[in-house]
Write an enzyme that holds these catalytic residues in place. Sequence first.
Site, PDB file in Angstrom:
ATOM      1  CG  ASP A 152      -1.361  16.879   6.132  1.00  0.00           C
ATOM      2  OD1 ASP A 152      -1.243  16.066   5.192  1.00  0.00           O
ATOM      3  OD2 ASP A 152      -2.462  17.337   6.495  1.00  0.00           O
ATOM      4  CE1 TYR A 166      -1.058   0.164  -2.240  1.00  0.00           C
ATOM      5  CE2 TYR A 166      -0.907  -1.282  -4.165  1.00  0.00           C
ATOM      6  CZ  TYR A 166      -0.397  -0.817  -2.962  1.00  0.00           C
ATOM      7  OH  TYR A 166       0.790  -1.351  -2.473  1.00  0.00           O
ATOM      8  CB  THR A 186       3.453  -3.294   8.418  1.00  0.00           C
ATOM      9  OG1 THR A 186       2.123  -3.622   7.979  1.00  0.00           O
ATOM     10  CG2 THR A 186       4.401  -3.277   7.223  1.00  0.00           C
TER      11      THR A 186
END
Length: 275
Positions: free
Chosen positions: A68, A160, A195
């Site tokens: 993580d 982003y 993807t």
Amino acid sequence: MSAPIAVVTGATRGAGKGIAHALGTAGMTVYVTGRSQADGDSEYGGTVAETARLIDEAGGHGIAVPVDHADDAQVAELFARVEKDHGRLDLLVNNAAKVLASSANFWERPLETVDLITVGLRSHYVASYYAAPLLIANGRGLIVNTGHYGAVSYHVGPAYGAQKAGADKMAADMAKELRPHNVAAVSIWMGGLDTERVRALLPAAALAGRETPRFTGRVIAALYASSGLLEYSGRAMIGAELGAELGVTDLDGRTPPSARHTLGAPPDLHPTLKP
């Protein structure tokens, strides 16, 4: 020489999985990280073990390490394991990111959307922090941040854009400090990818012409093998253009198109950041 040792973060699916697969095809030993350990952990599928198996089948050696990247201690343990296993590192690909898809304005989205700054930008820094001593000890190395046109044009949202722009500048600044040690740092902008997530969201007709995630992996492998590696260090580069320069094609043999003229281009570096 023995096979290069690589770490690809965020490699359970999507870009990271494709990059790791391509590095395996190039014969590398690849440590792959991610949180998904069992089928069903993500609605889009994929596990670190599955990616490691693909690397093995491609001719490399895949090593699955559940991590993580919001937990710095787990990242430290990852690179301690690489050091124990091999005593060196040749290549780090920073791809781990936490993206919450939404068409809403930033103030209407869950505040957790900003976690992309933690697992996406900060996590790139932390992985590079622990990787750098191993790359330096090796005498040659490469850090790659996966980038996107969203660094200079609107895409997905402010978090982003900030993550992608920050990753570009981070690579440039790291490159300046790493250059005396023969270690390069770059950002490679990927185009529209085919993807698992995209396939779930878009109709089949919209997938035509998109880059496969393995294309970026092929570009990275060619860049790492280049005798002129340090000449690229510090730059943010459009993967399609870099691939054409290095003679790399996608799985179907074509060179993906650059979106420079529609989505923008990496900004010029200030002279203080140039070799």
